[in-house]
Design a protein around this motif. Structure first.
Motif, short mmCIF file in Angstrom:
data_model
loop_
_atom_site.label_atom_id
_atom_site.label_comp_id
_atom_site.label_asym_id
_atom_site.label_seq_id
_atom_site.Cartn_x
_atom_site.Cartn_y
_atom_site.Cartn_z
N ASN A 201 0.83 -1.21 0.00
CA ASN A 201 0.00 0.00 0.00
C ASN A 201 0.86 1.26 0.00
OD1 ASN A 201 -2.26 -1.57 0.02
ND2 ASN A 201 -2.77 -1.25 2.19
N ILE A 202 1.93 1.25 0.80
CA ILE A 202 2.81 2.41 0.88
C ILE A 202 3.50 2.65 -0.47
CG2 ILE A 202 4.88 3.37 1.94
CD1 ILE A 202 2.43 3.49 3.74
N GLU A 203 3.90 1.58 -1.15
CA GLU A 203 4.56 1.72 -2.46
C GLU A 203 3.59 2.32 -3.49
OE1 GLU A 203 7.75 1.37 -3.23
OE2 GLU A 203 8.01 1.04 -1.06
N GLY A 211 2.89 11.20 -9.05
CA GLY A 211 2.08 11.56 -10.20
C GLY A 211 1.86 10.42 -11.16
N ASN A 212 2.35 9.22 -10.81
CA ASN A 212 2.22 8.06 -11.69
C ASN A 212 0.91 7.32 -11.43
OD1 ASN A 212 4.74 8.63 -12.72
ND2 ASN A 212 5.80 7.33 -11.24
N THR A 213 -0.20 8.06 -11.50
CA THR A 213 -1.50 7.47 -11.19
C THR A 213 -1.89 6.42 -12.22
OG1 THR A 213 -2.46 9.40 -12.28
CG2 THR A 213 -2.39 9.42 -9.88
N ARG A 214 -1.46 6.62 -13.47
CA ARG A 214 -1.83 5.66 -14.52
C ARG A 214 -1.17 4.30 -14.26
NH1 ARG A 214 -6.26 7.77 -16.99
NH2 ARG A 214 -5.96 10.02 -17.17
N VAL A 215 0.05 4.33 -13.73
CA VAL A 215 0.74 3.08 -13.40
C VAL A 215 -0.03 2.33 -12.32
CG1 VAL A 215 2.87 2.09 -12.45
CG2 VAL A 215 2.99 4.02 -14.04
N VAL A 216 -0.48 3.05 -11.30
CA VAL A 216 -1.24 2.45 -10.21
C VAL A 216 -2.56 1.89 -10.74
CG1 VAL A 216 -2.31 2.84 -7.96
CG2 VAL A 216 -0.18 4.01 -8.54
N LEU A 217 -3.22 2.63 -11.62
CA LEU A 217 -4.49 2.17 -12.17
C LEU A 217 -4.33 0.88 -12.95
CD1 LEU A 217 -6.13 5.54 -13.37
CD2 LEU A 217 -6.96 4.02 -11.58
N ARG A 218 -3.27 0.81 -13.76
CA ARG A 218 -3.03 -0.42 -14.51
C ARG A 218 -2.79 -1.61 -13.58
NH1 ARG A 218 -0.20 2.99 -18.21
NH2 ARG A 218 1.77 2.57 -17.12
N ALA A 219 -1.99 -1.39 -12.53
CA ALA A 219 -1.70 -2.46 -11.57
C ALA A 219 -2.96 -2.92 -10.86
CB ALA A 219 -0.66 -1.98 -10.56
N LEU A 220 -3.82 -1.97 -10.47
CA LEU A 220 -5.06 -2.32 -9.78
C LEU A 220 -6.01 -3.07 -10.72
CD1 LEU A 220 -5.76 0.93 -7.72
CD2 LEU A 220 -5.09 -1.31 -6.83
N LYS A 221 -6.04 -2.65 -11.98
CA LYS A 221 -6.92 -3.34 -12.94
C LYS A 221 -6.49 -4.79 -13.13
CE LYS A 221 -9.10 -2.68 -17.44
NZ LYS A 221 -9.17 -1.84 -18.65
N ASP A 222 -5.17 -4.98 -13.27
CA ASP A 222 -4.66 -6.35 -13.42
C ASP A 222 -4.98 -7.20 -12.19
OD1 ASP A 222 -3.65 -5.64 -15.87
OD2 ASP A 222 -1.60 -5.27 -15.13
N ALA A 236 -11.86 -8.62 -4.93
CA ALA A 236 -11.89 -7.88 -6.21
C ALA A 236 -12.72 -6.61 -6.08
CB ALA A 236 -12.47 -8.78 -7.31
N GLU A 237 -13.82 -6.66 -5.31
CA GLU A 237 -14.67 -5.48 -5.10
C GLU A 237 -13.91 -4.38 -4.36
OE1 GLU A 237 -17.89 -3.07 -5.47
OE2 GLU A 237 -17.61 -5.06 -6.39
N GLU A 238 -13.08 -4.75 -3.38
CA GLU A 238 -12.27 -3.78 -2.65
C GLU A 238 -11.25 -3.12 -3.58
OE1 GLU A 238 -10.42 -1.38 0.10
OE2 GLU A 238 -12.40 -2.33 0.14
N VAL A 239 -10.61 -3.94 -4.45
CA VAL A 239 -9.65 -3.37 -5.41
C VAL A 239 -10.37 -2.44 -6.39
CG1 VAL A 239 -8.02 -3.92 -7.26
CG2 VAL A 239 -8.12 -5.36 -5.22
N LYS A 240 -11.59 -2.82 -6.79
CA LYS A 240 -12.37 -1.97 -7.70
C LYS A 240 -12.67 -0.62 -7.05
CE LYS A 240 -16.74 -1.73 -10.20
NZ LYS A 240 -18.05 -2.37 -10.48
#
Length: 607
Positions: A201-203, A211-222, A236-240
């Protein structure tokens, strides 16, 4: 700098300020060397910047800043939030000297992620790299807290200040606090949350701070897809939930999409003699350069030729190495390793529209400055604007507008007002008594007056108007067309000004069949047209009231030949009413007016 030079400097700056738009945006101050010394944001650019130049400003630091300003530039955006983001981007890029000075000596806050066993995340103004990693500084505290709130909702980092250690957790030295019970903390201090999960979570929080929000979004989607495939739907609902929170934050916190990086944008706005080219450079989803410049046309250069010149000049001036250039049209220009894009939709089209808006605003502001020096120029601009809006064959130098006024058909009158160079020409106003129409028929009255007006102008060989405006909608426009085109054989453009249910002007109509012409009700041109409509209405009502007043004061004495106003006044003064005059003896009348006039009055009432 001498006193005269300083006065000239302030005069020039105030002229720039007076032409600023009343829109949200970022403004930049430059010193004598052309260096940006201050960047600010405003909900209303004109109001905010003009406040620096008020005589009653008494803050020493503001006076120091104003004394250093030699030029002002600005960039307009769509919202106040966009203005804030643009200000942050420009401050980080240019590090202006006076941005810190005007904060009363305070430094901007940063966000610290500590190097502890269980890292904490908190805002601070004290920088000590032994404690942790720092992100920022943030010139706007609100944007910093928005990021912190997002991280708190997503990852629930601990807020307690205990020096928690691995050994302490193993020896169960700690107890959960209220934050755990209200679900603001996962309880890593007592092993309720695993260390790997907390560190993960800290990472992710660090990536958001970078500012790398897109990187985080991709990781969460995967991760979300993997959990779904494993039928772990609750996880999966919590990650969503986290994914949607970040996506919502990104959509509010970017001036443009974060997918757009290292891009140049150019648009062109034309005048008859000058072309205005706006240049925007975008890096990591933020605008860090915006500039509008002018080209004086000499050989009727095309937009393509001017854009080619603008691309070369701007990339050289700002040392841009962007691999993509966004333009409003295709051009014949080959730059090694550079792609030219003409977007039709999406984020790049939004960016293109923003550039075009800045170019148009700059053109408008320059025209306003010129109009202050030459007021005649304003009239020409408005006439040209109306010509372009309605596609008229020539500029509408003379505009005429008609209106009727009556009460149930009685005392029916009409009026015609004339505007020349978009201003009232009162010596050309005309009043009309309705002659051929019986009863309250506004259409027939309008047709009669229009026919009489232009039939007379033709007979007297007087100039005809460039545009006729009906005070009303489609019906009024049609009867004017019948009189002008069908009966007189004239070809004069006809427009209409329709009103809403509250009797306020809300539509400009033109053409046959009439269509609504898009015009902003806050524009100068709309105000002029509204003034035209109000003026013809006022003129018609005034004439109708005058006629009604004269009719109300009419008495039988006015119909007696040989009895003038003075005799009438004398009779009413003595007998008080017409009824008493009718009943008066001949001797009383002759005593009041003399033998001849007294006999005329007596004979009239005793035929």
């Amino acid at each position: 700098m001498t006193k005269e030079e300083n006065e000239e400097r302030l005069k020039r700056l105030k002229s720039i300020v007076s032409a600023l738009p009343e829109k949200p945006g970022s403004y930049q101050y430059y010193d004598a060397e052309g260096t940006i010394i201050y960047v600010g944001k405003a909900k209303n650019l004109k109001a905010r910047v003009s406040s620096y130049f008020h005589t009653e400003v008494d803050r020493f630091k503001t006076k120091v800043l104003v004394s250093k300003i030699h030029d002002i530039s600005y960039t307009v955006v769509n919202t106040e939030e966009d203005a804030l983001l643009l200000e942050n981007s420009l401050i980080k890029k240019y590090n202006p000297r006076y941005n810190v000075l005007l904060k009363d000596g305070k430094t901007y806050p940063s966000i610290c992620v500590t190097k502890e066993y269980l890292p904490r995340i908190f805002p601070t103004r004290t920088i000590n790299k032994k404690w942790g990693t720092y992100y920022g500084p943030y010139s706007h505290v609100g944007s910093m807290h928005a990021v912190l709130d997002l991280i708190k909702k997503l990852y629930h980092p601990r807020t307690c200040k205990f020096p928690i250690t691995k050994e302490g957790i193993e020896q169960k030295k700690y107890q959960v606090c209220l934050e755990y019970h209200i679900k603001n903390c996962g309880g890593p201090c007592v092993g309720k949350q695993l260390l790997d999960d907390y560190q993960k979570n800290i990472e992710q929080a660090k990536e958001i701070l970078k500012g790398n929000t897109r990187v985080v979004l991709r990781a969460l989607k995967d991760e979300m897809l993997q959990l779904s495939e494993q039928l772990r739907f609750e996880e999966a609902e919590e990650v969503k939930r986290r994914y949607l929170l970040i996506d919502q934050f990104v959509s509010k916190s970017e001036v443009v999409s974060h997918t757009i990086n290292n891009v140049d944008v150019l648009t062109i706005t034309n005048d008859e003699k000058i072309a205005f080219i706006n240049y925007i450079h975008v890096s990591n989803g933020s605008i860090n350069q915006s500039f509008t410049f002018e080209y004086k046309k000499k050989l009727d250069e095309t937009d393509e030729e001017l854009l080619q010149l603008g691309i070369v000049e701007m990339r050289e001036r700002f040392q841009s190495n962007a691999k993509e250039i966004i333009l409003p049209q295709e051009i014949n220009l080959n730059l090694e390793g550079v792609t030219i894009t003409v977007p039709q939709r999406g984020d790049k089209k939004t960016l293109l529209d923003l550039s075009l808006m800045n170019g148009k605003q700059y053109k408008f502001d320059r025209l306003k400055q010129a109009e202050k020096l030459n007021p005649e120029q304003k009239s020409v601009r408005l006439m040209k604007e109306l010509q372009d809006l309605l596609h008229l064959p020539k500029m509408p130098y003379q505009i005429e507008c008609f209106d009727n006024s009556n009460i149930s058909g009685s005392d029916a009158v009409a009026a015609c007002v004339v505007f020349k160079k978009m201003k009232p020409s009162k010596q050309d106003y005309r009043k009309y008594n309705i002659k051929t129409v019986v009863g309250p028929d506004d259409y027939a009255s309008m047709k009669e007056v229009v026919w009489r007006r232009y039939h007379r102008l033709l007979e007297e060989e007087q100039p005809l108007p460039d545009l006729i405006v009906a005070d009303g909608g489609k019906g009024q426009m049609e009867v004017i067309r019948q009189a002008v085109e069908d009966e007189l054989g004239l070809n004069i453009p006809i427009a209409g000004l329709a009103k809403d249910d509250r009797h306020r002007t809300n539509e400009l109509l033109y053409g046959f069949p009439p269509r609504v012409i898009g015009i902003k009700d806050t524009s100068e041109l709309f105000r002029v047209l509204t003034h035209l409509q109000d003026e013809v209405h006022r003129f018609a009502i005034t004439f109708h009231r005058e006629k009604r007043s004269k009719h109300a004061l009419h008495s039988e004495l006015d119909d007696i030949k040989g009895i003038g106003p003075k005799a009438k006044e004398t009779l009413l003064k003595v007998f008080k009413s017409v009824k008493r005059i009718k009943e008066a003896e001949l001797s009383a009348l002759t005593e009041t007016l003399g033998t001849a006039k007294g006999k005329i009055i007596f004979d009239y009432f005793h035929k």
